[in-house]
Scaffold this active site. Structure first.
Site, PDB file in Angstrom:
ATOM      1  N   ALA A 179       1.723  -7.760   0.077  1.00 12.02           N
ATOM      2  CA  ALA A 179       1.013  -8.656  -0.949  1.00 12.02           C
ATOM      3  C   ALA A 179       0.681  -7.497  -2.166  1.00 12.02           C
ATOM      4  CB  ALA A 179      -0.540  -8.984  -0.375  1.00 12.02           C
ATOM      5  N   SER A 211      -0.025 -25.356   3.769  1.00 11.19           N
ATOM      6  CA  SER A 211       0.864 -25.831   2.909  1.00 11.19           C
ATOM      7  C   SER A 211       1.308 -27.484   2.950  1.00 11.19           C
ATOM      8  CB  SER A 211       2.181 -25.028   2.869  1.00 11.19           C
ATOM      9  OG  SER A 211       2.000 -23.902   2.247  1.00 11.19           O
ATOM     10  N   ASP A 221       4.120 -16.532  -5.343  1.00  7.32           N
ATOM     11  CA  ASP A 221       2.744 -15.977  -5.096  1.00  7.32           C
ATOM     12  C   ASP A 221       2.275 -15.135  -6.444  1.00  7.32           C
ATOM     13  OD1 ASP A 221       2.683 -16.473  -2.516  1.00  7.32           O
ATOM     14  OD2 ASP A 221       3.780 -14.651  -1.873  1.00  7.32           O
ATOM     15  N   TYR A 263      -8.715 -14.408   2.101  1.00  9.66           N
ATOM     16  CA  TYR A 263      -9.320 -15.654   1.702  1.00  9.66           C
ATOM     17  C   TYR A 263     -10.227 -16.190   3.124  1.00  9.66           C
ATOM     18  CZ  TYR A 263      -4.890 -17.591   3.767  1.00  9.66           C
ATOM     19  OH  TYR A 263      -4.094 -17.900   4.472  1.00  9.66           O
ATOM     20  N   ARG A 272       3.539   4.866   0.954  1.00  6.66           N
ATOM     21  CA  ARG A 272       3.796   3.346   0.858  1.00  6.66           C
ATOM     22  C   ARG A 272       3.399   3.136  -0.667  1.00  6.66           C
ATOM     23  NH1 ARG A 272       1.572  -0.736   5.032  1.00  6.66           N
ATOM     24  NH2 ARG A 272       3.583  -1.875   4.279  1.00  6.66           N
ATOM     25  N   ALA A 332      -0.777  -1.289   0.039  1.00  7.71           N
ATOM     26  CA  ALA A 332       0.516  -1.071  -0.515  1.00  7.71           C
ATOM     27  C   ALA A 332       1.458  -1.776   0.390  1.00  7.71           C
ATOM     28  CB  ALA A 332       0.934   0.463  -0.605  1.00  7.71           C
ATOM     29  N   GLY A 333       0.982  -2.989   1.051  1.00  8.67           N
ATOM     30  CA  GLY A 333       1.846  -3.655   1.818  1.00  8.67           C
ATOM     31  C   GLY A 333       2.738  -4.781   0.909  1.00  8.67           C
ATOM     32  N   LYS A 371       9.470 -13.391   4.349  1.00  8.55           N
ATOM     33  CA  LYS A 371       9.697 -13.187   2.765  1.00  8.55           C
ATOM     34  C   LYS A 371      10.753 -12.310   2.414  1.00  8.55           C
ATOM     35  CE  LYS A 371       4.991 -14.885   1.650  1.00  8.55           C
ATOM     36  NZ  LYS A 371       3.618 -14.734   0.975  1.00  8.55           N
ATOM     37  N   ASN A 426      -3.609   3.434  -1.722  1.00  6.56           N
ATOM     38  CA  ASN A 426      -3.533   3.100  -0.431  1.00  6.56           C
ATOM     39  C   ASN A 426      -3.925   4.001   0.404  1.00  6.56           C
ATOM     40  OD1 ASN A 426      -2.724   1.024   1.420  1.00  6.56           O
ATOM     41  ND2 ASN A 426      -0.937   2.339   1.811  1.00  6.56           N
TER      42      ASN A 426
HETATM   43  P1  NAP Z   1       0.249  -5.601   5.117  1.00  2.00           P
HETATM   44  O1  NAP Z   1       1.639  -5.493   4.616  1.00  2.00           O
HETATM   45  O2  NAP Z   1       0.039  -5.612   6.639  1.00  2.00           O
HETATM   46  O3  NAP Z   1      -0.656  -4.291   4.422  1.00  2.00           O
HETATM   47  C1  NAP Z   1      -1.717  -4.071   4.944  1.00  2.00           C
HETATM   48  C2  NAP Z   1      -2.380  -2.974   3.632  1.00  2.00           C
HETATM   49  O4  NAP Z   1      -3.796  -2.988   4.247  1.00  2.00           O
HETATM   50  C3  NAP Z   1      -1.775  -1.663   3.794  1.00  2.00           C
HETATM   51  O5  NAP Z   1      -2.020  -1.350   2.720  1.00  2.00           O
HETATM   52  C4  NAP Z   1      -2.758  -1.057   4.884  1.00  2.00           C
HETATM   53  O6  NAP Z   1      -2.847   0.519   4.455  1.00  2.00           O
HETATM   54  C5  NAP Z   1      -3.909  -1.557   4.512  1.00  2.00           C
HETATM   55  N1  NAP Z   1      -4.793  -1.333   5.531  1.00  2.00           N
HETATM   56  C6  NAP Z   1      -5.042  -2.038   6.732  1.00  2.00           C
HETATM   57  N2  NAP Z   1      -6.108  -1.426   7.703  1.00  2.00           N
HETATM   58  C7  NAP Z   1      -6.738  -0.412   6.774  1.00  2.00           C
HETATM   59  C8  NAP Z   1      -7.686   0.253   6.839  1.00  2.00           C
HETATM   60  N3  NAP Z   1      -8.348   0.424   8.161  1.00  2.00           N
HETATM   61  N4  NAP Z   1      -8.278   1.177   5.881  1.00  2.00           N
HETATM   62  C9  NAP Z   1      -7.488   1.452   4.951  1.00  2.00           C
HETATM   63  N5  NAP Z   1      -6.425   0.429   4.498  1.00  2.00           N
HETATM   64  C10 NAP Z   1      -5.903  -0.465   5.329  1.00  2.00           C
HETATM   65  O7  NAP Z   1      -0.351  -6.963   4.607  1.00  2.00           O
HETATM   66  P2  NAP Z   1       0.120  -7.906   3.485  1.00  2.00           P
HETATM   67  O8  NAP Z   1       1.015  -8.935   3.798  1.00  2.00           O
HETATM   68  O9  NAP Z   1       0.199  -7.080   2.364  1.00  2.00           O
HETATM   69  O10 NAP Z   1      -1.386  -8.612   3.214  1.00  2.00           O
HETATM   70  C11 NAP Z   1      -2.672  -8.091   2.902  1.00  2.00           C
HETATM   71  C12 NAP Z   1      -3.621  -9.080   2.799  1.00  2.00           C
HETATM   72  O11 NAP Z   1      -3.385 -10.137   1.506  1.00  2.00           O
HETATM   73  C13 NAP Z   1      -4.083 -10.020   3.989  1.00  2.00           C
HETATM   74  O12 NAP Z   1      -5.385 -10.030   4.183  1.00  2.00           O
HETATM   75  C14 NAP Z   1      -3.253 -11.470   3.561  1.00  2.00           C
HETATM   76  O13 NAP Z   1      -3.744 -12.359   4.281  1.00  2.00           O
HETATM   77  C15 NAP Z   1      -3.579 -11.337   2.295  1.00  2.00           C
HETATM   78  N6  NAP Z   1      -2.564 -12.422   1.310  1.00  2.00           N
HETATM   79  C16 NAP Z   1      -3.104 -13.261   0.738  1.00  2.00           C
HETATM   80  C17 NAP Z   1      -2.448 -13.928  -0.233  1.00  2.00           C
HETATM   81  C18 NAP Z   1      -3.062 -15.201  -0.987  1.00  2.00           C
HETATM   82  O14 NAP Z   1      -2.195 -16.122  -1.495  1.00  2.00           O
HETATM   83  N7  NAP Z   1      -4.208 -15.291  -1.285  1.00  2.00           N
HETATM   84  C19 NAP Z   1      -0.978 -13.714  -0.261  1.00  2.00           C
HETATM   85  C20 NAP Z   1      -0.451 -12.700   0.469  1.00  2.00           C
HETATM   86  C21 NAP Z   1      -1.370 -11.905   1.087  1.00  2.00           C
HETATM   87  P3  NAP Z   1      -1.596   1.448   5.344  1.00  2.00           P
HETATM   88  O15 NAP Z   1      -0.340   1.424   4.261  1.00  2.00           O
HETATM   89  O16 NAP Z   1      -2.286   2.634   5.073  1.00  2.00           O
HETATM   90  O17 NAP Z   1      -1.448   0.998   6.821  1.00  2.00           O
END
Ligand code: NAP
Length: 285
Positions: free
Chosen positions: A138, A22, A108, A225, A163, A135-136, A71, A158
């Site tokens: 994002a 940013s 976002d 990304y 979640r 289901a995080g 956030k 998910n």
């Molecule tokens: P988060 O809250 O940590 O959620 C991670 C998600 O991934 C959960 O649903 C988790 O499942 C799943 N997961 C992790 N390891 C797994 C595995 N081995 N098998 C199956 N599912 C798995 O993360 P977040 O903040 O939502 O971000 C998710 C991604 O989006 C990240 O890579 C982040 O960099 C990206 N992102 C990009 C942008 C953008 O502008 N491009 C913006 C925001 C985020 P469980 O619930 O079962 O643990």
């Protein structure tokens, strides 16, 4: 760049913040426009976020972008919350009004919608059932944005079903949770598939979803990304599907933030994608 005593100051707050794109983007736009302004990084201790933000009340700075892990907390500090930020359960933009009010928004969601419009032109969100993997935070933000944009159905799949169910219960309407056993059937009818898990981050394998089952017109997006061309996107391309990358979303969310801080649209003369790719160390796409 000139920064005088009259400069407008904004920033980005996260922990850690060192790798944020940013400041590079916003300061390039500030320089191109010749604004008397600055955009700076802040990394308060996790326990000090609320004190930090409330101390800015009343216009010490114009506004803040907020990133991981703040956030959700950012919402709790705000007096006025946009519909999207409320539905997403998170804010990535705080604006400090002169009267002391703190306004929270979420760019976002618009970033995601805009990225699809840019990289999959003509795609109609309003007729396309969406499948979100993950289901995080994002996934929740994406589901809220798609629901508000008029998607006919948003299915969240998910590993941990509870979640996904929590997000569906919180947003309601067209958003539903589905077990992984239903994924093939959902993909066969999907117009849009989004990877919102962290799978694929750093170059590993993405979600194992069978993208070849989707209709030929489907669009596949990866929120990851790093790397830019993830394994998930490469599989989608190999199946002949149009793709949208996570970098475009990251870049597009910055535009309404800049407008909120500085009251002007970022200049098209700055190639923000090239700037970001140079920062990320990736070859230009
Ligand atoms: P988060 O809250 O940590 O959620 C991670 C998600 O991934 C959960 O649903 C988790 O499942 C799943 N997961 C992790 N390891 C797994 C595995 N081995 N098998 C199956 N599912 C798995 O993360 P977040 O903040 O939502 O971000 C998710 C991604 O989006 C990240 O890579 C982040 O960099 C990206 N992102 C990009 C942008 C953008 O502008 N491009 C913006 C925001 C985020 P469980 O619930 O079962 O643990």
């Amino acid at each position: 760049m000139s920064v005088t005593g009259a400069a407008i100051v904004a920033g980005v707050c996260g922990q850690p913040i060192r790798h944020s794109l940013s400041p590079v983007l916003h300061n390039a736009w500030i320089a191109a426009l010749g604004l008397d302004a600055a955009y700076v990084p802040f990394a308060p201790a996790e326990a000090a976020f609320e004190t930090f933000v409330l101390g800015l009340r009343g216009g010490a700075i114009r506004g803040l972008n907020v990133t991981i892990p703040f956030k959700e907390q950012a919402l709790a500090c705000a007096d006025q919350i946009s519909d999207l930020a409320r539905l997403a359960g998170a804010a990535n933009l705080l604006v400090f009004e002169a009267d002391g009010t703190i306004r929270a928004d979420n760019t976002d969601g618009p970033g995601l919608i805009e990225a699809i419009a840019v990289q999959a032109p003509g795609f109609d969100l309003g007729t396309a059932p969406a499948v979100i993997l993950g289901a995080g935070g994002a996934a929740r933000g994406a589901a809220a944005a798609l629901a508000l944009a008029g998607a006919p159905k948003v299915s969240i799949v998910n590993r941990t079903l509870s979640r996904a169910e929590a997000i569906a219960a919180s947003i309601g309407g067209v958003v539903e949770a589905q077990p992984e056993t239903e994924l093939d059937g959902l993909l066969a009818k999907a117009g849009l598939v989004i990877n919102a898990t962290s799978l694929g981050l750093g170059g590993g394998a993405g979600p194992a979803a069978r993208l070849e089952l989707t209709p030929e017109s489907a669009v596949v997006m990866d929120m990851v990304y790093k790397p830019l061309r993830t394994e998930f996107l490469r599989r989608a391309e190999a199946a002949g599907r149009r793709t949208v990358d996570g970098l475009e979303m990251l870049l597009r969310q910055a535009v309404p933030s800049f407008e909120a801080f500085f009251g002007v649209t970022p200049p098209a003369s700055v190639d923000m994608r090239a700037l970001a790719l140079a920062q990320l160390g990736e070859a230009a796409k």
